[in-house]
Design a protein around this motif. Structure first.
Motif, mmCIF file in Angstrom:
data_model
loop_
_atom_site.group_PDB
_atom_site.id
_atom_site.type_symbol
_atom_site.label_atom_id
_atom_site.label_comp_id
_atom_site.label_asym_id
_atom_site.label_seq_id
_atom_site.Cartn_x
_atom_site.Cartn_y
_atom_site.Cartn_z
ATOM 1 N N GLU A 110 0.834 -1.260 0.016
ATOM 2 C CA GLU A 110 -0.097 0.044 -0.088
ATOM 3 C C GLU A 110 0.805 1.352 -0.054
ATOM 4 N N GLU A 111 1.875 1.458 0.645
ATOM 5 C CA GLU A 111 2.878 2.465 0.760
ATOM 6 C C GLU A 111 3.457 2.613 -0.481
ATOM 7 N N GLN A 112 3.936 1.525 -1.268
ATOM 8 C CA GLN A 112 4.647 1.644 -2.517
ATOM 9 C C GLN A 112 3.384 2.226 -3.397
ATOM 10 N N LEU A 113 2.274 1.940 -3.538
ATOM 11 C CA LEU A 113 1.392 2.569 -4.275
ATOM 12 C C LEU A 113 1.100 3.773 -3.945
ATOM 13 N N MET A 114 1.336 4.227 -2.852
ATOM 14 C CA MET A 114 0.932 5.787 -2.349
ATOM 15 C C MET A 114 2.200 6.708 -2.930
ATOM 16 N N LEU A 115 3.462 5.812 -2.835
ATOM 17 C CA LEU A 115 4.368 6.814 -3.239
ATOM 18 C C LEU A 115 4.687 6.843 -4.913
ATOM 19 N N SER A 116 4.262 5.648 -5.407
ATOM 20 C CA SER A 116 4.177 5.872 -6.850
ATOM 21 C C SER A 116 3.253 6.856 -7.210
ATOM 22 N N GLU A 117 1.930 6.956 -6.772
ATOM 23 C CA GLU A 117 1.256 7.952 -7.019
ATOM 24 C C GLU A 117 1.579 9.461 -6.639
ATOM 25 N N ALA A 118 2.310 9.565 -5.601
ATOM 26 C CA ALA A 118 2.773 11.040 -5.162
ATOM 27 C C ALA A 118 3.708 11.225 -6.228
ATOM 28 N N ILE A 119 4.407 10.508 -6.780
ATOM 29 C CA ILE A 119 5.784 10.753 -7.384
ATOM 30 C C ILE A 119 4.946 11.161 -9.018
ATOM 31 N N ARG A 120 4.012 10.452 -9.216
ATOM 32 C CA ARG A 120 3.094 10.802 -10.713
ATOM 33 C C ARG A 120 2.307 11.928 -10.667
ATOM 34 N N ARG A 121 1.894 12.273 -9.233
ATOM 35 C CA ARG A 121 1.136 13.695 -9.278
ATOM 36 C C ARG A 121 1.980 14.936 -9.307
ATOM 37 N N SER A 122 3.204 14.582 -9.346
ATOM 38 C CA SER A 122 4.103 15.796 -9.334
ATOM 39 C C SER A 122 4.887 15.795 -10.706
ATOM 40 N N GLN A 246 -16.993 -11.894 -9.166
ATOM 41 C CA GLN A 246 -17.702 -10.791 -9.019
ATOM 42 C C GLN A 246 -17.127 -9.888 -7.998
ATOM 43 N N VAL A 247 -15.968 -10.197 -7.422
ATOM 44 C CA VAL A 247 -15.478 -9.305 -6.449
ATOM 45 C C VAL A 247 -13.978 -9.742 -6.596
ATOM 46 N N VAL A 248 -13.032 -8.834 -6.978
ATOM 47 C CA VAL A 248 -11.608 -8.790 -7.350
ATOM 48 C C VAL A 248 -10.742 -7.859 -6.627
ATOM 49 N N VAL A 249 -9.913 -8.393 -5.593
ATOM 50 C CA VAL A 249 -9.280 -7.724 -4.621
ATOM 51 C C VAL A 249 -7.853 -7.344 -5.098
ATOM 52 N N SER A 250 -7.187 -6.422 -4.837
ATOM 53 C CA SER A 250 -5.758 -6.047 -5.141
ATOM 54 C C SER A 250 -5.447 -4.749 -4.359
ATOM 55 N N ASN A 251 -4.343 -4.718 -3.574
ATOM 56 C CA ASN A 251 -3.844 -3.685 -2.942
ATOM 57 C C ASN A 251 -4.832 -2.678 -2.246
ATOM 58 N N GLY A 252 -5.799 -3.201 -1.507
ATOM 59 C CA GLY A 252 -6.487 -2.324 -0.847
ATOM 60 C C GLY A 252 -7.844 -1.681 -1.490
ATOM 61 N N HIS A 335 -11.686 -12.998 -5.346
ATOM 62 C CA HIS A 335 -10.603 -13.358 -6.134
ATOM 63 C C HIS A 335 -9.282 -12.270 -5.666
ATOM 64 N N VAL A 336 -8.059 -12.557 -5.326
ATOM 65 C CA VAL A 336 -7.197 -11.868 -5.219
ATOM 66 C C VAL A 336 -5.999 -11.807 -6.121
ATOM 67 N N LEU A 337 -5.779 -10.528 -6.524
ATOM 68 C CA LEU A 337 -4.610 -10.467 -7.559
ATOM 69 C C LEU A 337 -3.403 -9.852 -6.814
ATOM 70 N N LYS A 338 -2.123 -9.880 -7.450
ATOM 71 C CA LYS A 338 -1.138 -9.435 -6.695
ATOM 72 C C LYS A 338 -1.225 -8.058 -6.416
ATOM 73 N N ASP A 339 -0.767 -7.515 -5.392
ATOM 74 C CA ASP A 339 -1.069 -6.191 -5.028
ATOM 75 C C ASP A 339 -0.032 -5.251 -6.016
ATOM 76 N N ASP A 340 0.928 -5.764 -6.486
ATOM 77 C CA ASP A 340 1.733 -4.720 -7.465
ATOM 78 C C ASP A 340 1.089 -4.504 -8.712
ATOM 79 N N LEU A 341 0.209 -5.361 -8.942
ATOM 80 C CA LEU A 341 -0.707 -5.067 -10.443
ATOM 81 C C LEU A 341 -1.303 -3.625 -10.267
ATOM 82 N N MET A 342 -1.993 -3.363 -8.992
ATOM 83 C CA MET A 342 -2.370 -2.001 -8.864
ATOM 84 C C MET A 342 -1.598 -0.773 -9.088
ATOM 85 N N ILE A 343 -0.172 -1.010 -8.997
ATOM 86 C CA ILE A 343 0.617 -0.021 -9.127
ATOM 87 C C ILE A 343 0.974 0.249 -10.562
#
Length: 352
Positions: A110-122, A246-252, A335-343
């Motif tokens: 989750e924190e890696q996703l947030m960092l990636s988004e912070a960088i993209r926002r800038s 019908q429910v797919v989960v990844s990184n929060g 169904h759970v997908l790999k968290d890094d997919l969301m990044i």
């Protein structure tokens, strides 16, 4: 020190996981051990040196540390069968290990996703030139490293800077000026690391870290909904639905297919289970939704082995979730997908 002198020596290891060593910007492996009284406790991992002593097991990158941990954890769980334990004790320990590693893994992703988004926002934010950075004479040696960091993180307000022989924490005073160098302690180094995320969303790293991340999740939820417009996500969800998911989960985040009202796919957030004694995700469980809450509590297994179905709800400040008619209650597997997919998926979304 020799191995025998180390805390936790001889205790069986249940799992391992790396923790940040902020002062070095590296990672130290830790062992989750079974103590003689049956309790579980984390100890620093060690490796044997040529002279018969031990040293901490250090990694320069998180990815490498996690790769090693994942391999070892498979073996550690297998080794449980060799211990003199009842079936119930073995099952309970396995659940505790899985719960602990799942929680740490989700947190890191989750924190890696947030960092990636912070960088993209800038991306469109103006970058300062190296000569426009104002530093006191005592911090001059850190100019180049600070400049390089600001090219990636232009919003940064606390920086861990270093040269080949020195390191320091610098604090931003205004758009151009930075403070004198401060010694690198754990607190300052941790704040510098958290600033990479917090400052990118307009928050101070010195605020409550949990509340900062909760606010960032709310900021990112509309962006997560934009994922539904991506062709790659549409293909992924079409394939999932064709397989009965019908429910797919990844990184929060949860992609939720709503049958009623021709709504189709929508995005919700995951919420931690409410059990106080620790829990592990129950992957075979289902989610029983009696309302239209925006949070999804995934099915979980308590440490005593009790299995609890998942459900939907609203966050504490959202008010009561709109109830479904009893005829419209749904009971869905997930169904759970790999968290890094969301990044990667977030990376496909352009910022205006």
């Amino acid at each position: 020190m020799t191995p025998e002198q180390m805390p936790g020596y001889g205790y069986p290891t249940l799992a391992v996981w790396p923790e940040p060593w902020y002062e070095t910007q590296g990672w130290l492996m830790h062992d989750y051990k079974i103590c003689p009284d049956g309790s579980l406790k984390w100890f620093k991992s060690t490796i044997l040196t040529e002279n018969g002593h031990v040293k901490a097991e250090y990694f320069t990158t998180f990815d490498r540390a996690v790769s090693v941990a994942d391999e070892r954890n498979i073996q550690h769980l297998a080794n449980l069968s060799k211990l003199d334990l009842s079936e119930q004790q073995r099952y309970s320990l396995e659940l505790k290990a899985k719960k602990t590693i799942q929680a740490k893994s989700r947190l890191a992703n989750e924190e890696q996703l947030m960092l990636s988004e912070a960088i993209r926002r800038s991306k469109q934010q103006e970058r300062i030139s190296i000569n426009d950075i104002i530093l006191p004479a005592s911090a001059e040696i850190f100019r180049e490293d600070l400049f390089n960091q600001l090219q990636t993180l232009p919003y940064l307000r606390i920086a861990f800077t270093r040269t080949a022989n020195q390191k320091a924490i610098l604090y931003r005073q205004n758009e151009r000026a930075w403070s004198k160098p401060y010694n690198v302690g754990r607190k300052g180094a941790q704040l510098a690391e958290r600033s990479k995320v917090a400052n990118g969303f307009g928050f101070s790293a010195e605020s409550h870290w949990g509340k900062i991340k909760a606010s960032i999740r709310k900021i990112l939820l509309p962006r997560a909904n934009q994922l539904l417009q991506l062709a790659s996500v549409q293909r992924l969800l079409a394939e999932a639905k064709s397989q009965g998911h019908q429910v797919v989960v990844s990184n929060g985040y949860v992609f939720w297919f709503e049958e009623s009202g021709n709504i189709g796919w929508q995005v919700k957030e995951t919420a931690s289970s409410e059990s106080s004694d620790g829990s592990a995700i129950w992957f075979e469980g289902t989610i029983i939704s009696k309302n239209h809450g925006r949070l999804v509590v995934l099915p979980y297994i308590k440490e005593n082995g009790e299995k609890v179905q998942g459900h939907t709800k609203n966050a504490p400040n959202d008010g009561r979730a709109k109830p479904r008619h009893p005829d419209s209650y749904v009971n869905l597997p997930f169904h759970v997908l790999k968290d890094d997919l969301m990044i990667g998926l977030f990376g496909e979304l352009p910022y205006e």
